[in-house]
Design a protein around this motif. Structure first.
Motif, short mmCIF file in Angstrom:
data_model
loop_
_atom_site.label_atom_id
_atom_site.label_comp_id
_atom_site.label_asym_id
_atom_site.label_seq_id
_atom_site.Cartn_x
_atom_site.Cartn_y
_atom_site.Cartn_z
N THR A 184 21.53 -3.78 16.65
CA THR A 184 21.05 -4.73 15.65
C THR A 184 21.98 -4.76 14.45
O THR A 184 22.28 -5.83 13.90
CB THR A 184 19.63 -4.36 15.19
N SER A 185 22.49 -3.60 14.05
CA SER A 185 23.45 -3.56 12.94
C SER A 185 24.75 -4.26 13.29
O SER A 185 25.39 -4.88 12.43
CB SER A 185 23.72 -2.11 12.53
N LEU A 186 25.15 -4.20 14.57
CA LEU A 186 26.35 -4.92 14.99
C LEU A 186 26.17 -6.42 14.87
O LEU A 186 27.10 -7.15 14.50
CB LEU A 186 26.71 -4.55 16.43
N LEU A 187 24.96 -6.89 15.17
CA LEU A 187 24.68 -8.32 15.00
C LEU A 187 24.71 -8.71 13.53
O LEU A 187 25.18 -9.79 13.16
CB LEU A 187 23.33 -8.67 15.62
N ILE A 188 24.19 -7.83 12.67
CA ILE A 188 24.16 -8.11 11.24
C ILE A 188 25.58 -8.23 10.68
O ILE A 188 25.88 -9.12 9.87
CB ILE A 188 23.37 -7.03 10.49
N THR A 189 26.47 -7.35 11.12
CA THR A 189 27.84 -7.33 10.58
C THR A 189 28.81 -8.17 11.40
O THR A 189 30.00 -8.23 11.06
CB THR A 189 28.36 -5.88 10.52
N LEU A 190 28.34 -8.81 12.45
CA LEU A 190 29.23 -9.56 13.34
C LEU A 190 30.05 -10.63 12.60
O LEU A 190 31.25 -10.79 12.86
CB LEU A 190 28.42 -10.21 14.46
N PRO A 191 29.47 -11.38 11.65
CA PRO A 191 30.29 -12.39 10.94
C PRO A 191 31.42 -11.79 10.11
O PRO A 191 32.39 -12.49 9.79
CB PRO A 191 29.26 -13.09 10.04
N PHE A 192 31.32 -10.50 9.78
CA PHE A 192 32.33 -9.86 8.92
C PHE A 192 33.29 -8.98 9.71
O PHE A 192 34.28 -8.51 9.14
CB PHE A 192 31.64 -9.02 7.84
N ASP A 193 32.99 -8.74 10.99
CA ASP A 193 33.85 -7.90 11.80
C ASP A 193 35.04 -8.69 12.32
O ASP A 193 35.10 -9.92 12.22
CB ASP A 193 33.06 -7.31 12.98
N ILE A 194 35.99 -7.96 12.90
CA ILE A 194 37.18 -8.59 13.47
C ILE A 194 36.77 -9.46 14.65
O ILE A 194 36.09 -9.00 15.57
CB ILE A 194 38.18 -7.51 13.93
N LYS A 195 37.18 -10.71 14.62
CA LYS A 195 36.84 -11.64 15.70
C LYS A 195 37.95 -11.64 16.73
O LYS A 195 39.09 -11.98 16.43
CB LYS A 195 36.63 -13.06 15.14
N ARG A 196 37.61 -11.26 17.95
CA ARG A 196 38.57 -11.23 19.04
C ARG A 196 38.34 -12.44 19.95
O ARG A 196 37.42 -13.22 19.76
CB ARG A 196 38.44 -9.92 19.82
N LYS A 197 39.19 -12.54 20.95
CA LYS A 197 39.12 -13.70 21.84
C LYS A 197 37.86 -13.70 22.69
O LYS A 197 37.46 -14.74 23.21
CB LYS A 197 40.37 -13.75 22.72
N PHE A 226 34.90 -13.10 21.55
CA PHE A 226 33.83 -13.07 20.55
C PHE A 226 32.51 -13.57 21.14
O PHE A 226 31.45 -12.96 20.93
CB PHE A 226 34.23 -13.93 19.35
N LYS A 227 32.54 -14.66 21.88
CA LYS A 227 31.31 -15.21 22.46
C LYS A 227 30.70 -14.24 23.46
O LYS A 227 29.47 -14.07 23.50
CB LYS A 227 31.60 -16.55 23.13
N GLU A 228 31.54 -13.60 24.25
CA GLU A 228 31.02 -12.62 25.21
C GLU A 228 30.40 -11.43 24.50
O GLU A 228 29.40 -10.87 24.96
CB GLU A 228 32.14 -12.16 26.15
N GLN A 229 30.99 -11.03 23.35
CA GLN A 229 30.42 -9.94 22.58
C GLN A 229 29.04 -10.31 22.03
O GLN A 229 28.12 -9.49 22.05
CB GLN A 229 31.37 -9.58 21.42
N VAL A 230 28.90 -11.54 21.55
CA VAL A 230 27.60 -11.99 21.05
C VAL A 230 26.56 -11.96 22.16
O VAL A 230 25.44 -11.47 21.98
CB VAL A 230 27.71 -13.40 20.44
N VAL A 231 26.93 -12.48 23.33
CA VAL A 231 26.01 -12.46 24.48
C VAL A 231 25.64 -11.02 24.84
O VAL A 231 24.47 -10.71 25.09
CB VAL A 231 26.65 -13.18 25.69
N HIS A 232 26.64 -10.15 24.84
CA HIS A 232 26.39 -8.74 25.18
C HIS A 232 25.40 -8.11 24.21
O HIS A 232 24.48 -7.40 24.63
CB HIS A 232 27.71 -7.97 25.17
N HIS A 233 25.59 -8.34 22.91
CA HIS A 233 24.69 -7.74 21.91
C HIS A 233 23.27 -8.27 22.07
O HIS A 233 22.30 -7.50 22.01
CB HIS A 233 25.21 -8.02 20.50
#
Length: 409
Positions: A213-226, A228-235
């Motif tokens: 949940t904290s990763l989702l909160i900080t996702l807009p401020f974290d390093i965006k990799r290629k 990124f969409k797969e990471q959002v789905v994973h979380h």
């Protein structure tokens, strides 16, 4: 067409409040109906903590939000007081970036149209700003570099995840080591769903949910990799999986999924950390170890042990129900993500074998040099197949060499 609500529930009615309450109660009762969450012939009454036993209750997961906010605060402190000094000690240095001359016209295009204009757009912008095409290309490269994260930020982010994943993996081993279902996944279904909750397992489960949940909160401020969409789905899938498995008392199989993922995640973050330093051999070794662990846990153990037992052995003594289908769907989505990331890892392994050392993370956005390959070719023309440049002193010198003459000394 008549009103969607009965007359007593219309906005002008004084009974609106009780009506909304009744509708909410009906929706809540439908959502938590036993047929969605529990096997046939089982009810929530069986899990109401009888005889001093404690069972998992969905409301327990509400504690994850404040814990997630606390983890965000801990992360900020960790990156500042641990990650940053550690990066300096290991010799991580940010690449010096050349200053960018302000240009309102190019800045407006960068923000509204994107940072990689095509050549016709570049020519038009160059004419409007009174610049050459090469100067305009250089401005956009420097502007893109400004938005790219520095190595220190990457290192601090990786160090935080490494610390958490390592602690979570060791904590999970401590919680599950003496449990029979860790070594025999089929035992996850013994006497299901009447499986009491252990305090240590609850705390570990809550910590994992809070972290993602904290990763989702900080996702807009974290390093965006290629990816990124797969990471959002994973979380999202992971948070849904943890919450759903806890609510349906599927903690045993859920704990195996979490432990299996943590077993390789900390190796990946350690590999990233050393990739940002000058310890290339350590990075290469860690990447090979990580790849082997990832392939074995995600492509072998996960489908043959986790998915197999949830798909076949979980309904050996009962018929399928909604939670069975939903849980297996989430696991299937995770497995698809495993295959996608395995493809990226194989690309990096191929490069490693071909070139003898680890290349950049294929998911990363690499900082551009101040001159592109095309410009370098224009500035420094190369001889090709014995042909000389068409003009200039290099053409005359090359011509003398081709004709068998040596330059005067």
């Amino acid at each position: 067409m008549g009103p969607l609500l009965p007359p007593s529930c219309q906005p002008s009615s004084p009974l609106t409040g009780p009506c909304v309450h009744r509708m909410w109660s009906s929706l809540n009762e439908w959502l938590w109906h036993e047929r969605f969450w529990l096997p046939p012939n089982h009810t929530w009454a069986e899990l109401e903590d009888p005889d001093g036993l404690v069972y998992a209750h969905p409301r327990d997961m509400l504690a994850a939000l404040p814990v997630a906010l606390a983890l965000v605060a801990v992360r900020l402190a960790f990156e500042r007081f641990v990650g940053l000094p550690l990066s300096r000690w290991l010799g991580v240095r940010d690449q010096a970036r050349k200053p960018l001359k302000p240009n309102p016209t190019l800045e407006k295009h960068f923000l509204t149209e994107g940072g990689k204009p095509k050549e016709p757009q570049l020519a038009l912008l160059a004419a409007r700003c009174g610049l050459t095409l090469r100067q305009t290309q250089r401005w956009f490269r420097r502007r893109r570099n400004q938005d790219r994260p520095c190595l220190t930020k990457k290192f601090c982010e990786a160090s935080w995840r490494f610390a958490f994943y390592l602690c979570s993996f060791l904590g999970g081993l401590w919680v599950l080591y003496h449990e029979s279902w860790l070594w025999t996944p089929a035992m996850c279904w013994d006497n299901y769903p009447n499986q009491p909750l252990k305090l240590a397992l609850y705390r570990w489960y809550l910590l994992e949910l809070s972290f993602y949940t904290s990763l989702l909160i900080t996702l807009p401020f974290d390093i965006k990799r290629k990816d990124f969409k797969e990471q959002v789905v994973h979380h999202f899938v992971t948070i849904t999986l943890i919450t759903f498995s806890y609510s349906a008392n599927l903690l045993r199989i859920g704990s195996l999924v979490l432990l299996l993922h943590d077993s390789s995640d900390y190796l990946l973050e350690a590999c990233k950390m050393f990739n940002y330093t000058h310890f290339r051999r350590v990075c290469d070794t860690l990447f090979v170890v990580f790849s082997l662990v990832f392939f074995y846990t995600r492509l072998v153990l996960f489908p043959t042990q986790i998915i197999y037992t949830t798909y076949y052995e979980s309904i050996a003594n009962s018929s399928p129900f909604f939670a069975y289908y939903f849980f297996n769907t989430l696991l299937a989505v995770l497995q698809l993500l495993h295959v996608f990331w395995s493809y990226l890892i194989l690309r990096m392994l191929y490069s490693f074998v071909k070139k003898g050392q680890m290349e950049k993370d294929v998911r990363s956005d690499v900082e551009e040099s101040d001159s592109s390959d095309g410009e370098a070719a224009q500035e420094h023309p190369q001889l090709k197949n014995g042909e000389a440049p068409t003009d200039g002193p290099r053409r005359r010198a090359a011509g003398r060499l081709v004709n068998g003459h040596t330059p005067a000394t």
